[in-house]
Enzyme design. Structure first.
Site, PDB file in Angstrom:
ATOM      1  N   ASN A 108      -2.707  -7.378  -9.164  1.00 21.07           N
ATOM      2  CA  ASN A 108      -2.814  -8.372  -8.082  1.00 21.07           C
ATOM      3  C   ASN A 108      -4.242  -8.587  -7.588  1.00 21.07           C
ATOM      4  O   ASN A 108      -4.559  -9.651  -7.049  1.00 21.07           O
ATOM      5  CB  ASN A 108      -1.873  -8.023  -6.923  1.00 21.07           C
ATOM      6  CG  ASN A 108      -2.136  -6.660  -6.337  1.00 21.07           C
ATOM      7  OD1 ASN A 108      -2.704  -5.790  -6.987  1.00 21.07           O
ATOM      8  ND2 ASN A 108      -1.714  -6.452  -5.099  1.00 21.07           N
ATOM      9  N   GLU A 148      -3.206   4.774  -3.723  1.00 18.43           N
ATOM     10  CA  GLU A 148      -2.892   3.692  -2.779  1.00 18.43           C
ATOM     11  C   GLU A 148      -1.613   3.066  -3.300  1.00 18.43           C
ATOM     12  O   GLU A 148      -1.612   2.357  -4.303  1.00 18.43           O
ATOM     13  CB  GLU A 148      -4.040   2.694  -2.711  1.00 18.43           C
ATOM     14  CG  GLU A 148      -3.900   1.692  -1.567  1.00 18.43           C
ATOM     15  CD  GLU A 148      -3.353   0.364  -2.044  1.00 18.43           C
ATOM     16  OE1 GLU A 148      -2.150   0.131  -1.792  1.00 18.43           O
ATOM     17  OE2 GLU A 148      -4.087  -0.417  -2.646  1.00 18.43           O
ATOM     18  N   CYS A 204      -0.467  -5.544  -1.321  1.00 22.23           N
ATOM     19  CA  CYS A 204       0.153  -4.317  -0.801  1.00 22.23           C
ATOM     20  C   CYS A 204       0.132  -4.262   0.722  1.00 22.23           C
ATOM     21  O   CYS A 204       0.896  -3.510   1.324  1.00 22.23           O
ATOM     22  CB  CYS A 204      -0.545  -3.102  -1.383  1.00 22.23           C
ATOM     23  SG  CYS A 204      -2.326  -3.126  -1.173  1.00 22.23           S
ATOM     24  N   GLU A 260     -10.189   4.530   0.486  1.00 22.86           N
ATOM     25  CA  GLU A 260     -11.135   3.821  -0.373  1.00 22.86           C
ATOM     26  C   GLU A 260     -12.000   2.910   0.473  1.00 22.86           C
ATOM     27  O   GLU A 260     -11.614   2.492   1.568  1.00 22.86           O
ATOM     28  CB  GLU A 260     -10.378   3.013  -1.434  1.00 22.86           C
ATOM     29  CG  GLU A 260      -9.627   3.893  -2.413  1.00 22.86           C
ATOM     30  CD  GLU A 260      -8.976   3.119  -3.531  1.00 22.86           C
ATOM     31  OE1 GLU A 260      -8.771   3.719  -4.612  1.00 22.86           O
ATOM     32  OE2 GLU A 260      -8.672   1.916  -3.348  1.00 22.86           O
TER      33      GLU A 260
END
Length: 523
Positions: free
Chosen positions: A193, A294, A328, A503
């Site tokens: 994505n 993640e 997400c 991150e």
């Protein structure tokens, strides 16, 4: 520019020889079909189809097709790497690590900055590659390229800020030092994505810390990862520091396991589903590797009675329908307080009908591209069907779009209840289900009922309520009166089953560093 020679003297675990990858021949020439989608006219240097290992473009024994999700057209055939190619890439990364870790922070910073500059110079072509293979609107793809490049810029600066510490112990003749050192080879497994940004967010931190990487991109979007490899090579990143091994869905499981179990890999960084993350964690546990994950989200979007409705609707549009709901951190559940519910639903529906246009990502007016594949469309259909069967009302949308099998209408549901699938499963598509609530306590309880906790959003003009809810939401990131929260300067990550580690930001580089305590005695 750093001249980083590969050192063979770096001690490695004693292993049997890696399966030979030499002599392999591609199934075909595997050249991209430039007439398909928006690949026509792009630089041949950026349209790579081979794996990139040890600074070289190498074929694999087989190739797999990559398709344009909008039209279904084949974009090209890409090297289908298996376990032998994976092992070879890991070894190349390990040998490169033996010298890259000793390159000065200033030199690493300079190389990352050159890579950033090349991304900006080639941003239009990189964006077209993203749109062709993922389907997202070109404007969004252009935004992703800049966002992705900014991670390289950010970590080029952070490379020079890796500080240790000096501790004064009780003994007068001793000094204690704390050093930060790179963990080693990092295996980076990324989703489709955000095919550029998810790579640079991980790789930028890893290279800045002194690690080397092996990237396994998603099978839907390998062209972006390979284009980044070409630019890394042009920037002067030494051979073996950045390696890319694309593979098909059929080989993804064995390649992922090989990366997680190889003793030369010290770190795993993965973005993807919670289910896949658990499998990788299991594999990595055998050798107790450092892991960053993640994983899935199920973001609540809460609108309290005190909220500015127009601002809340604007935030909902930005949060829900970016990349057709395939992010997400996009909002999956809209919890709206009773006093403002009807007004919000009406204005939300009007905004969807007025502002969203479904189409091919290369068409200028398109705001909603296709979903990544038919399986994704089927999940949205399933959630809509389940909700309607249990009493939900379709306010707008609700079915596949006439443009093709991977297109779905932006959909708004009202009268949604907690027993519906869309209330407790991540949809990952253009579906906005609205749940009515009465009290703050009820909204927070519904929001926190999920097993995951990546992002959450809420709209309120009550300062006391803002503090209470921001602190009580069980998520890693909170948007208060804001629907877009991602920034290279801020830590990205979740709690519960949404993952491990962070991150981006100044904290992101720590995921690739080990602390070493040195006691200096006899002073």
């Amino acid at each position: 520019m750093a001249t980083c020679l590969r050192l063979r003297s770096c001690p490695a675990p004693r292993l049997p020889p890696a399966p030979a990858a030499r002599g392999l021949r591609p199934r075909c020439s595997a050249q991209p079909r430039r007439s398909a989608g928006g690949l026509a006219g792009l630089s041949a240097a950026l349209l790579r189809t081979d794996r990139f290992v040890d600074g070289r473009w190498l074929p694999a024994a087989a190739a797999f097709p990559v398709h344009d999700p909008a039209s279904g057209a084949e974009l090209g055939l890409v090297a289908d790497c298996g376990v032998p190619e994976t092992r070879a890439a890991v070894r190349a990364a390990y040998e490169a690590f033996c010298s890259w870790r000793d390159v000065s922070a200033k030199e690493r910073s300079s190389l990352l900055r050159k890579w950033y500059d090349l991304m900006i110079q080639n941003k239009d072509d990189l964006a077209k590659i993203i749109t062709a293979e993922s389907g997202k609107p070109l404007k969004e793809a252009q935004g992703e390229v800049v966002y992705a490049a900014l991670f390289l810029e950010w970590f080029s600066e952070e490379a020079r800020r890796i500080y240790g510490d000096v501790i004064r112990p009780p003994a007068r003749d001793r000094r204690a030092l704390v050093l930060k050192q790179p963990v080693g080879v990092a295996a980076v497994i990324t989703p489709w994505n955000f095919p550029s940004a998810m790579i640079t967010r991980k790789v930028g931190a890893a290279l800045a810390a002194g690690c080397t990487v092996v990237v396994k991109p998603a099978e839907h979007t390998p062209f972006s990862a390979l284009a980044l490899a070409e630019l890394a090579n042009q920037a002067g990143i030494p051979p073996g520091v950045y390696n890319v091994i694309p593979c098909s869905r059929k080989k993804a499981k064995e390649v992922g396991e090989a990366l997680c179990t190889d003793p030369l890999v010290s770190k795993i960084s993965f973005t993807g589903s919670t289910a896949t993350g658990k499998i990788l964690l299991h594999h990595a546990a055998g050798s107790v590797k450092r892991v960053s994950m993640e994983l899935g989200g199920h973001a609540p979007f809460i609108v309290f009675d005190s909220a500015n409705v127009d601002q809340a609707v604007a935030g909902a549009m930005a949060s829900k329908f970016r990349n057709s709901g395939q992010t997400c951190v996009c909002s999956n559940r809209f919890l709206v307080q009773r006093g403002i519910h009807d007004s919000f639903v009406k204005k939300f529906a009007e905004a969807i009908k007025t502002n969203l246009r479904v189409g091919n990502g290369f068409e200028e007016r398109t705001t909603q591209g296709p979903l990544i594949d038919e399986k994704a469309v089927e999940k949205v259909e399933k959630h809509v069907s389940d909700a309607v069967s249990k009493g939900a009302t379709i306010v707008t949308g609700g079915k596949r779009h006439q443009l093709g099998k991977n297109f779905f209408e932006p959909t708004l549901l009202s009268n949604v209840t907690r027993d519906m699938l869309c209330s407790h499963e991540e949809t990952f598509g253009p579906l906005a289900p609205v749940i009515k609530f009465d009290t703050e306590e009820e909204a927070v309880a519904i929001a926190n009922a999920a097993e995951v906790g990546l992002a959450g959003y809420f709209y309120s003009q009550d300062p006391a309520q803002i503090w209470r809810v921001a602190e009580r939401l069980e998520v890693g990131m909170v948007g208060v009166n804001e629907g877009l929260i991602s920034s290279v300067e801020c830590p990205f990550g979740g709690v519960k089953q949404s993952g491990l580690g962070r991150e981006g930001s100044k904290y992101g580089i720590d995921e690739y560093l080990e602390l070493k305590y040195v006691c200096f005695g006899g002073l």
